[in-house]
Design a protein around this motif. Structure first.
Motif, mmCIF file in Angstrom:
data_model
loop_
_atom_site.group_PDB
_atom_site.id
_atom_site.type_symbol
_atom_site.label_atom_id
_atom_site.label_comp_id
_atom_site.label_asym_id
_atom_site.label_seq_id
_atom_site.Cartn_x
_atom_site.Cartn_y
_atom_site.Cartn_z
ATOM 1 N N ILE A 220 117.921 -15.474 -81.974
ATOM 2 C CA ILE A 220 116.713 -15.902 -80.885
ATOM 3 C C ILE A 220 115.981 -14.858 -80.320
ATOM 4 O O ILE A 220 116.489 -13.825 -79.756
ATOM 5 C CB ILE A 220 117.648 -16.739 -79.696
ATOM 6 N N PRO A 221 114.664 -14.890 -80.687
ATOM 7 C CA PRO A 221 113.801 -13.889 -80.009
ATOM 8 C C PRO A 221 113.800 -13.828 -78.422
ATOM 9 O O PRO A 221 112.637 -14.789 -77.914
ATOM 10 C CB PRO A 221 112.402 -14.175 -80.708
ATOM 11 N N LEU A 222 114.461 -13.230 -77.711
ATOM 12 C CA LEU A 222 114.562 -13.164 -76.118
ATOM 13 C C LEU A 222 113.275 -12.892 -75.630
ATOM 14 O O LEU A 222 112.735 -13.352 -74.835
ATOM 15 C CB LEU A 222 115.550 -12.465 -75.818
ATOM 16 N N ARG A 223 112.426 -11.775 -76.355
ATOM 17 C CA ARG A 223 111.318 -11.272 -75.616
ATOM 18 C C ARG A 223 110.136 -12.056 -75.412
ATOM 19 O O ARG A 223 109.525 -12.262 -74.435
ATOM 20 C CB ARG A 223 110.847 -9.904 -76.562
ATOM 21 N N PRO A 224 109.723 -12.933 -76.398
ATOM 22 C CA PRO A 224 108.643 -13.905 -76.373
ATOM 23 C C PRO A 224 109.063 -15.075 -75.398
ATOM 24 O O PRO A 224 108.376 -15.572 -74.492
ATOM 25 C CB PRO A 224 108.339 -14.481 -77.812
ATOM 26 N N ILE A 225 110.247 -15.523 -75.503
ATOM 27 C CA ILE A 225 110.681 -16.560 -74.296
ATOM 28 C C ILE A 225 110.841 -16.070 -72.961
ATOM 29 O O ILE A 225 110.061 -16.651 -72.349
ATOM 30 C CB ILE A 225 112.118 -17.040 -75.001
ATOM 31 N N SER A 226 111.188 -15.053 -72.900
ATOM 32 C CA SER A 226 111.223 -14.457 -71.558
ATOM 33 C C SER A 226 109.985 -14.161 -70.968
ATOM 34 O O SER A 226 109.735 -14.326 -69.888
ATOM 35 C CB SER A 226 112.294 -13.331 -71.279
ATOM 36 N N LEU A 227 108.982 -13.629 -71.808
ATOM 37 C CA LEU A 227 107.789 -13.208 -71.240
ATOM 38 C C LEU A 227 106.835 -14.375 -70.893
ATOM 39 O O LEU A 227 106.271 -14.492 -69.885
ATOM 40 C CB LEU A 227 106.868 -12.007 -71.968
ATOM 41 N N VAL A 228 107.070 -15.270 -71.912
ATOM 42 C CA VAL A 228 106.338 -16.552 -71.400
ATOM 43 C C VAL A 228 106.742 -17.190 -70.260
ATOM 44 O O VAL A 228 106.100 -17.779 -69.461
ATOM 45 C CB VAL A 228 106.458 -17.435 -72.555
ATOM 46 N N VAL A 229 108.138 -17.638 -70.273
ATOM 47 C CA VAL A 229 108.681 -18.012 -68.886
ATOM 48 C C VAL A 229 108.366 -17.452 -67.771
ATOM 49 O O VAL A 229 107.994 -17.820 -66.561
ATOM 50 C CB VAL A 229 110.174 -18.240 -69.100
ATOM 51 N N ILE A 230 108.425 -15.657 -67.752
ATOM 52 C CA ILE A 230 107.871 -15.013 -66.747
ATOM 53 C C ILE A 230 106.497 -15.181 -66.404
ATOM 54 O O ILE A 230 106.072 -15.349 -65.193
ATOM 55 C CB ILE A 230 108.253 -13.517 -66.999
ATOM 56 N N SER A 231 105.579 -15.435 -67.364
ATOM 57 C CA SER A 231 104.450 -15.598 -67.179
ATOM 58 C C SER A 231 104.024 -17.138 -66.263
ATOM 59 O O SER A 231 103.292 -17.227 -65.337
ATOM 60 C CB SER A 231 103.455 -15.618 -68.121
ATOM 61 N N ILE A 232 104.894 -17.986 -66.667
ATOM 62 C CA ILE A 232 104.930 -19.436 -65.931
ATOM 63 C C ILE A 232 105.019 -19.340 -64.450
ATOM 64 O O ILE A 232 104.656 -19.843 -63.677
ATOM 65 C CB ILE A 232 105.577 -20.485 -66.582
ATOM 66 N N LEU A 233 106.295 -18.443 -64.313
ATOM 67 C CA LEU A 233 106.810 -18.391 -62.898
ATOM 68 C C LEU A 233 105.866 -17.696 -62.066
ATOM 69 O O LEU A 233 105.555 -17.908 -60.994
ATOM 70 C CB LEU A 233 108.327 -17.588 -63.079
ATOM 71 N N ALA A 234 105.109 -16.673 -62.777
ATOM 72 C CA ALA A 234 104.237 -15.832 -61.906
ATOM 73 C C ALA A 234 103.046 -16.506 -61.542
ATOM 74 O O ALA A 234 102.289 -16.457 -60.575
ATOM 75 C CB ALA A 234 103.778 -14.595 -62.943
ATOM 76 N N PHE A 235 102.699 -17.709 -62.433
ATOM 77 C CA PHE A 235 101.452 -18.446 -62.102
ATOM 78 C C PHE A 235 102.046 -19.279 -60.866
ATOM 79 O O PHE A 235 101.044 -19.415 -59.977
ATOM 80 C CB PHE A 235 101.292 -19.413 -63.386
#
Length: 149
Positions: free
Chosen positions: A73-88
């Motif tokens: 499971i590619p954790l980096r892309p998943i976590s950064l996209v989730v972080i960007s949504i939370l930051a929004f």
């Protein structure tokens, strides 16, 4: 001994079965009704059973057809996209739609291994302008367009 030939198909089938079972579980208190007089639980229950059937077919394919193994499971892309949504969600009221869109575009673009920051800057500015024009001015959504407004 039964051998799994396609772990991806088996895993996908089990996910479908779990989603269908969850649909039946959460819709169990809804009135079912009949085909002539459908209750609020009729369609979700039928759909859940169809999802389970699809899951069984896909899972059985995992035992009969050769397929690729399950990848890491590619954790980096998943976590950064989730972080960007939370930051929004957290930043839109503080710095406005335009700056938040720019911020989340940069965070989400860092999910790629090879990021072209110039392209990301251009994309973020275009997205910010488009979001403000469409959502704030075009659709009159109640959100601040800019910092301090």
């Amino acid at each position: 001994m039964i051998r799994v030939k396609s772990p991806q198909d088996l895993g996908a089938g089990l996910v479908f079965i779990a989603i269908g079972a969850a649909g039946i579980f959460f819709g169990r208190e809804l009135t079912y009704g009949s085909a002539a007089r459908m209750g609020p639980g009729y369609f979700p229950t039928i759909l859940s059973y169809v999802i389970i059937a699809i899951g069984l077919i896909i899972a059985l394919r995992g035992f009969t057809l050769d397929g690729p193994s399950i990848e890491r499971i590619p954790l980096r892309p998943i976590s950064l996209v989730v972080i960007s949504i939370l930051a929004f969600g957290f930043m839109i009221e503080i710095i406005g739609l335009a700056l938040t869109t720019i911020l989340l575009t940069f965070i989400a673009s860092a999910a790629r291994k090879e990021v072209n920051w110039r392209e990301t800057a251009i994309l973020s500015i275009i997205l910010a302008v488009m979001c403000v024009v469409v959502f704030v001015y075009g659709l009159s959504q109640p959100m601040p367009a800019w910092w301090g407004r």
